[in-house]
Design an enzyme around this catalytic site. Structure first.
Site, PDB file in Angstrom:
ATOM      1  N   CYS A 135       0.835  -1.204   0.000  1.00  0.00           N
ATOM      2  CA  CYS A 135       0.000   0.000   0.000  1.00  0.00           C
ATOM      3  C   CYS A 135       0.869   1.254   0.000  1.00  0.00           C
ATOM      4  O   CYS A 135       1.337   1.702   1.055  1.00  0.00           O
ATOM      5  CB  CYS A 135      -0.934  -0.012   1.208  1.00  0.00           C
ATOM      6  SG  CYS A 135      -2.023   1.413   1.266  1.00  0.00           S
ATOM      7  N   CYS A 138      -0.587   4.173   2.022  1.00  0.00           N
ATOM      8  CA  CYS A 138      -0.434   4.039   3.479  1.00  0.00           C
ATOM      9  C   CYS A 138       1.010   4.283   3.908  1.00  0.00           C
ATOM     10  O   CYS A 138       1.256   4.913   4.928  1.00  0.00           O
ATOM     11  CB  CYS A 138      -0.807   2.635   3.967  1.00  0.00           C
ATOM     12  SG  CYS A 138      -2.224   1.892   3.192  1.00  0.00           S
ATOM     13  N   ASP A 139       1.956   3.751   3.172  1.00  0.00           N
ATOM     14  CA  ASP A 139       3.342   3.680   3.661  1.00  0.00           C
ATOM     15  C   ASP A 139       4.331   4.569   2.922  1.00  0.00           C
ATOM     16  O   ASP A 139       5.480   4.686   3.359  1.00  0.00           O
ATOM     17  CB  ASP A 139       3.835   2.222   3.586  1.00  0.00           C
ATOM     18  CG  ASP A 139       3.043   1.322   4.513  1.00  0.00           C
ATOM     19  OD1 ASP A 139       2.502   1.830   5.511  1.00  0.00           O
ATOM     20  OD2 ASP A 139       2.954   0.113   4.239  1.00  0.00           O
TER      21      ASP A 139
END
Ligand code: NAP
Length: 314
Positions: A135, A138-139
């Site tokens: 992701c 997200c990261d």
């Protein structure tokens, strides 16, 4: 065998499932969440989220504990770690048989999520959360000024690689052919991005590191040459697949198995709703899953109400 009857059974206890549980229970229908795993879904494995509104930084596990606490507050019953034996979404009532019991439901909300397809190479599983991520949204921000690689040649891989160039100093795109699958317009944009470097005709054979990822072993599929690429992170984007085991084919799905819904999350089967990553949707995030759950549950409650017998006037 233990028998259970609920107005609404939710399959899957991730953000979509918890949100659906909370909204269904608040709609005064009896509600249960069944999961084949521990509750919490995919976010339970995310180290940290920075994009869930209202929480500047929150651990994925911590956020899911809050979701669970909130569903508990309204009396949602929870059945984690269930071994599914049979799911019938087409019958009325709907029936879910697990090793523990038989669940009958007037409506089912499918919130089973999806899983990223894995490379299946040594080191991949070991370094999840320590350099292997599925992701970028997200990261990505954790890779400021670092070198990362994306694997795949589809729209997801190329778009996410471009997204990662906002943070990383360099982003490699490792693709098994010498031509991208991504849309031409996406390709054109990518080829202009100076932080991107394409490694063609190559597959990842191994991900290496000590505490964190430090390199990937690549093989050129045409020359069989093996090289080691120094990287701090790797994002496999080789497609995702919905969790539809046990009911695959009972509902209308797209060619990849994702469930088709209308804007109320209603599926092709009466009384069955689908929410979150398992459905055909343009964005798969905790916030969108939670939003889907709310919408699906509100319409599931309306559906239950339509089933109530109309009292006869005397
Ligand atoms: P995808 O289009 O199926 O692409 C997967 C990519 O991974 C392909 O390039 C494939 O290579 C490669 N791949 C598959 N298995 C592999 C393996 N084991 N090892 C190495 N490489 C592997 O998946 P996606 O990019 O996730 O997109 C899925 C769907 O969503 C597509 O229809 C896509 O158009 C759509 N999508 C659209 C947008 C948008 O419109 N903005 C954004 C994201 C996704 P090959 O090319 O050689 O098969």
């Amino acid at each position: 065998m233990q028998q259970y009857e609920f107005d609404t059974v939710i399959l899957g206890g991730g953000p979509a499932g918890f949100s659906a549980g909370l909204y269904a229970a608040r709609g005064a229908v009896s509600t249960a969440i069944i999961d084949t795993n521990m509750l919490g879904g995919q976010p339970s494995n995310y180290l940290e989220l920075e994009n869930y509104p209202g929480f500047l930084k929150v651990g994925g596990y911590d956020l899911m504990e809050k979701f669970e606490e909130h569903a508990d507050m309204f009396g949602v019953q929870k059945f984690p770690m269930q071994e599914i034996e049979e799911i019938n979404l087409v019958s009325n009532p709907k029936v879910i048989k697990t090793k523990e019991g038989e669940f009958k439901a007037k409506t089912v909300i499918v919130a089973t999520g999806a899983k990223p397809m894995k490379l299946g190479v040594p080191g991949e599983q070991e370094f999840v959360g320590r350099g292997v991520s599925y992701c970028a949204v997200c990261d990505g921000a954790f890779y400021k000024d670092k070198v990362v690689a994306v694997v795949g040649g589809g729209n997801s891989a190329v778009e996410e690689a471009m997204y990662l160039t906002k943070f990383a100093s360099k982003v490699y795109v490792i693709h098994r052919r010498n031509e991208l699958r991504a849309d031409k317009i996406v390709q054109e944009r990518a080829f202009k991005n100076e932080k991107l470097e394409f490694i063609w005709d190559s597959v990842v054979k191994e991900i290496k590191g000590s505490d964190l990822v430090s390199s990937a072993i690549l093989e050129n599929v045409k020359t069989n040459e093996v090289t080691e690429l120094a990287i701090n992170g790797i994002f496999p984007y080789i497609g995702i697949t919905p969790n539809v085991e046990g009911f695959n084919g009972q509902i209308e799905q797209d060619s990849r198995g994702f469930i088709l819904t209308d804007e109320t999350m209603k599926t092709s089967v009466d009384g069955v709703f689908a929410v979150g990553d398992v459905r055909v949707t343009p964005l798969r995030q905790v916030i969108t899953a939670a939003s889907d759950g709310a919408i699906g549950a509100v319409y599931a409650v309306k559906y239950v109400e339509t089933l109530k017998e109309i009292p006869v006037r005397s």
